[in-house]
Design an enzyme around this catalytic site. Structure first.
Site, PDB file in Angstrom:
ATOM      1  N   LYS A   1       0.835  -1.216   0.000  1.00  0.00           N
ATOM      2  CA  LYS A   1       0.000   0.000   0.000  1.00  0.00           C
ATOM      3  C   LYS A   1       0.864   1.259   0.000  1.00  0.00           C
ATOM      4  CE  LYS A   1      -2.109  -0.874   3.973  1.00  0.00           C
ATOM      5  NZ  LYS A   1      -1.540  -2.160   4.396  1.00  0.00           N
TER       6      LYS A   1
ATOM      7  N   ARG B   1      -9.031   1.392   9.190  1.00  0.00           N
ATOM      8  CA  ARG B   1      -8.619   0.041   9.571  1.00  0.00           C
ATOM      9  C   ARG B   1      -9.648  -0.645  10.450  1.00  0.00           C
ATOM     10  NH1 ARG B   1      -2.714   0.859   8.982  1.00  0.00           N
ATOM     11  NH2 ARG B   1      -1.634  -1.097   9.270  1.00  0.00           N
TER      12      ARG B   1
ATOM     13  N   ARG C   1      11.507  -5.834   4.551  1.00  0.00           N
ATOM     14  CA  ARG C   1      11.279  -4.403   4.320  1.00  0.00           C
ATOM     15  C   ARG C   1      12.304  -3.567   5.081  1.00  0.00           C
ATOM     16  NH1 ARG C   1       5.355  -2.046   5.002  1.00  0.00           N
ATOM     17  NH2 ARG C   1       5.458  -3.058   7.027  1.00  0.00           N
TER      18      ARG C   1
ATOM     19  N   ARG D   1      11.798  -1.641  10.683  1.00  0.00           N
ATOM     20  CA  ARG D   1      10.829  -1.199  11.686  1.00  0.00           C
ATOM     21  C   ARG D   1      10.720  -2.251  12.786  1.00  0.00           C
ATOM     22  NH1 ARG D   1       5.547   0.228   8.267  1.00  0.00           N
ATOM     23  NH2 ARG D   1       4.682  -0.876  10.033  1.00  0.00           N
TER      24      ARG D   1
ATOM     25  N   ARG E   1       0.049  -8.230  14.148  1.00  0.00           N
ATOM     26  CA  ARG E   1      -0.509  -7.272  13.189  1.00  0.00           C
ATOM     27  C   ARG E   1      -1.436  -7.963  12.207  1.00  0.00           C
ATOM     28  NH1 ARG E   1       4.661  -5.165  10.802  1.00  0.00           N
ATOM     29  NH2 ARG E   1       3.360  -3.934   9.400  1.00  0.00           N
TER      30      ARG E   1
HETATM   31  P1  ADP Z   1       1.482  -1.658   7.822  1.00  0.00           P
HETATM   32  O1  ADP Z   1       0.419  -1.319   6.831  1.00  0.00           O
HETATM   33  O2  ADP Z   1       2.707  -2.235   7.200  1.00  0.00           O
HETATM   34  O3  ADP Z   1       0.979  -2.467   8.988  1.00  0.00           O
HETATM   35  P2  ADP Z   1       1.487   1.099   8.818  1.00  0.00           P
HETATM   36  O4  ADP Z   1       2.688   1.956   8.691  1.00  0.00           O
HETATM   37  O5  ADP Z   1       0.298   1.388   7.984  1.00  0.00           O
HETATM   38  O6  ADP Z   1       2.025  -0.375   8.559  1.00  0.00           O
HETATM   39  O7  ADP Z   1       1.001   1.081  10.354  1.00  0.00           O
HETATM   40  C1  ADP Z   1       1.897   0.868  11.402  1.00  0.00           C
HETATM   41  C2  ADP Z   1       1.155   0.879  12.733  1.00  0.00           C
HETATM   42  O8  ADP Z   1       0.538   2.149  12.947  1.00  0.00           O
HETATM   43  C3  ADP Z   1       0.014  -0.118  12.850  1.00  0.00           C
HETATM   44  O9  ADP Z   1       0.463  -1.412  13.201  1.00  0.00           O
HETATM   45  C4  ADP Z   1      -0.827   0.533  13.943  1.00  0.00           C
HETATM   46  O10 ADP Z   1      -0.261   0.326  15.222  1.00  0.00           O
HETATM   47  C5  ADP Z   1      -0.700   1.996  13.615  1.00  0.00           C
HETATM   48  N1  ADP Z   1      -1.783   2.439  12.694  1.00  0.00           N
HETATM   49  C6  ADP Z   1      -1.618   2.906  11.435  1.00  0.00           C
HETATM   50  N2  ADP Z   1      -2.805   3.223  10.872  1.00  0.00           N
HETATM   51  C7  ADP Z   1      -3.750   2.936  11.800  1.00  0.00           C
HETATM   52  C8  ADP Z   1      -5.165   3.020  11.816  1.00  0.00           C
HETATM   53  N3  ADP Z   1      -5.863   3.473  10.757  1.00  0.00           N
HETATM   54  N4  ADP Z   1      -5.811   2.620  12.952  1.00  0.00           N
HETATM   55  C9  ADP Z   1      -5.144   2.174  14.017  1.00  0.00           C
HETATM   56  N5  ADP Z   1      -3.805   2.049  14.058  1.00  0.00           N
HETATM   57  C10 ADP Z   1      -3.098   2.436  12.973  1.00  0.00           C
END
Ligand code: ADP
Ligand code: ZN
Length: 222
Positions: free
Chosen positions: A13, A88, A122, A165, A176
């Site tokens: 994404k 999410r 990654r 990360r 996750r």
């Molecule tokens: P990925 O899509 O690889 O899991 P992101 O960078 O999108 O990684 O998100 C990293 C972390 O940030 C998530 O695991 C969560 O803890 C938090 N996060 C990001 N977006 C949201 C969201 N929309 N709602 C709740 N937590 C979020």
């Protein structure tokens, strides 16, 4: 043009959104990037968010929705945006419905084993969040060459240090993915019912994928 990119962690994404948004003249909004910045600032809220992210849990809906509300006010969102990592949860999706009419939701798919391999490989720029990948995956009809920086360990865009990360480590990846399956997957049905869902199979690296997606998203230009 307002798009949502949906799909499990590591599916691409962020890579796709960061390359497509500038070409379409719209903003790339990554809630993950927003929270990583907040965490790096070491504020009280930042520390709370940092602890949640380290466990692989979701940040509470109220905080996420407020962060989006603020972000979309910025100038770069005037012509639209790609939401990467938001919504999410169903609660977040309902809040988004009250804010905007979304043009299309792209649901990105990838086989589970490939996903795990890609997340573990990654690497991310500590300064600007640019995404790289050291995995070279060539099997089961998948052709995903590595996405390496020109200089090892350094970001092409800003020269920043590349790191893994903490939530890309195996223990946290499982958490996750569990959270994705339980809380985020229901959004697929939610958007399908609204007629907004477009399914996309990721089988090749961004070089081939980006032109395909650019054509698809370009159709929504107004
Ligand atoms: P990925 O899509 O690889 O899991 P992101 O960078 O999108 O990684 O998100 C990293 C972390 O940030 C998530 O695991 C969560 O803890 C938090 N996060 C990001 N977006 C949201 C969201 N929309 N709602 C709740 N937590 C979020
Ligand atoms: Zn960088």
């Amino acid at each position: 043009m307002k798009f949502v990119f949906l799909g499990p962690p590591g599916v691409g994404k962020g890579t796709y959104a960061s390359r497509l948004a500038p070409k379409l003249g719209i903003a790339h909004i990554s809630t993950g990037d927003i929270f990583r910045e907040e965490a790096a600032e070491g504020t009280e809220l930042g520390n709370r968010i940092s602890a949640i992210m380290k466990r692989g849990d979701l940040v509470p809906d109220g905080i996420v929705i407020e962060a989006i509300r603020e972000r979309v006010k910025k100038d770069d969102c005037r012509r639209g945006f790609i939401l990467d990592g938001f919504p999410r949860t169903i609660q977040q999706a309902k809040a988004l419905d009250r804010m905007f009419r979304i043009d299309m939701v792209l649901n990105i798919h990838m086989p589970h084993d490939i996903l795990i391999e890609k997340i573990s490989a990654r690497r991310v720029c500590r300064e600007c969040g640019d995404i790289y990948n050291v995995a070279d995956i060539q099997r089961d009809g998948i052709d995903m060459p590595p996405m390496l920086p020109k200089v090892q360990g350094k970001c092409d865009k800003c020269g920043g240090e590349l790191y893994q990360r903490p939530d890309d480590k195996p223990e946290v990846i499982k958490e996750r993915l569990d959270n994705y399956n339980e809380l985020t997957k229901p959004l697929i049905e939610y958007y399908r019912k609204k007629g907004l869902l477009h399914e996309f199979q990721a089988r090749t690296g961004p070089e081939k994928v980006i032109p395909q997606l650019l054509e698809l998203l370009g159709k929504y230009k107004r």
